[in-house]
Scaffold this active site. Structure first.
Site, short mmCIF file in Angstrom:
data_model
loop_
_atom_site.label_atom_id
_atom_site.label_comp_id
_atom_site.label_asym_id
_atom_site.label_seq_id
_atom_site.Cartn_x
_atom_site.Cartn_y
_atom_site.Cartn_z
N GLU A 1 45.26 -6.54 18.44
CA GLU A 1 46.60 -6.12 18.01
C GLU A 1 46.53 -5.10 16.87
O GLU A 1 47.27 -4.11 16.87
CB GLU A 1 47.42 -7.32 17.51
N HIS B 1 41.09 -7.10 15.18
CA HIS B 1 41.72 -7.79 16.31
C HIS B 1 42.35 -6.75 17.22
O HIS B 1 42.72 -5.65 16.78
CB HIS B 1 42.80 -8.74 15.81
N CYS C 1 47.77 -13.87 15.73
CA CYS C 1 47.54 -14.72 14.56
C CYS C 1 48.50 -14.29 13.44
O CYS C 1 49.23 -13.31 13.58
CB CYS C 1 46.09 -14.60 14.10
N CYS D 1 47.96 -10.60 12.27
CA CYS D 1 48.50 -9.63 13.20
C CYS D 1 50.03 -9.67 13.21
O CYS D 1 50.68 -8.62 13.28
CB CYS D 1 47.95 -9.87 14.60
#
Length: 148
Positions: A59, A57, A87, A90
């Protein structure tokens, strides 16, 4: 000599540019930048398809790049700007990094960390939401409309 102060909108535009790069690669269009002392020290966008890695992701990649830049694992003087609410995965990583601030654009009603109790982020982390919310929501919605 005057000092330049950057706004949340300025840094979110930089994260949005990263989201556009993800979209060009047929990745879910989420982008992130990490800022320390008004300087972008890390930029990233989703690469889960490209890397065949569910943890890639924006992040997560930004946390790793920022820690490498700083030479340490704690980001307690940094702010993450990300186009979509992080999410739970993260948020957990952001908690461990002790990030000073999280600024996100669009809310993620299905997988966003804010729906969890107790809170997943570090108690000292400040959170700001809704910066460039419409643009950030639209790029995601358009991406998934094309997929259906």
């Amino acid at each position: 000599m005057s000092t330049i102060t950057f706004s949340d909108e300025y840094f979110m535009k930089q994260a949005f540019t990263e989201a556009q790069k993800a979209k060009e690669k047929d990745e879910v269009p989420v982008g992130a930048v990490v800022v320390c002392n008004n300087q972008i020290i890390a930029r990233s966008h989703n690469l889960t398809e490209t890397l065949n890695d569910v943890t890639a992701h924006a992040e997560m990649l930004a946390i790793t790049a920022a820690a490498e830049f700083l030479g340490g694992k704690y980001l307690n003087e940094c702010t993450l700007y990300v186009t979509l609410e992080p999410c739970v995965m993260c948020a957990g990583a952001l908690n461990w990094s002790q990030i000073k601030g999280i600024v996100y654009g669009a809310q993620d009603e299905k997988r966003g960390f804010s729906r969890c109790e107790p809170p997943l982020i570090h108690p000292k982390t400040s959170v700001v939401s809704g910066i460039m919310q419409e643009e950030c929501r639209t790029i995601i919605q358009e991406f998934f409309k094309q997929k259906r």
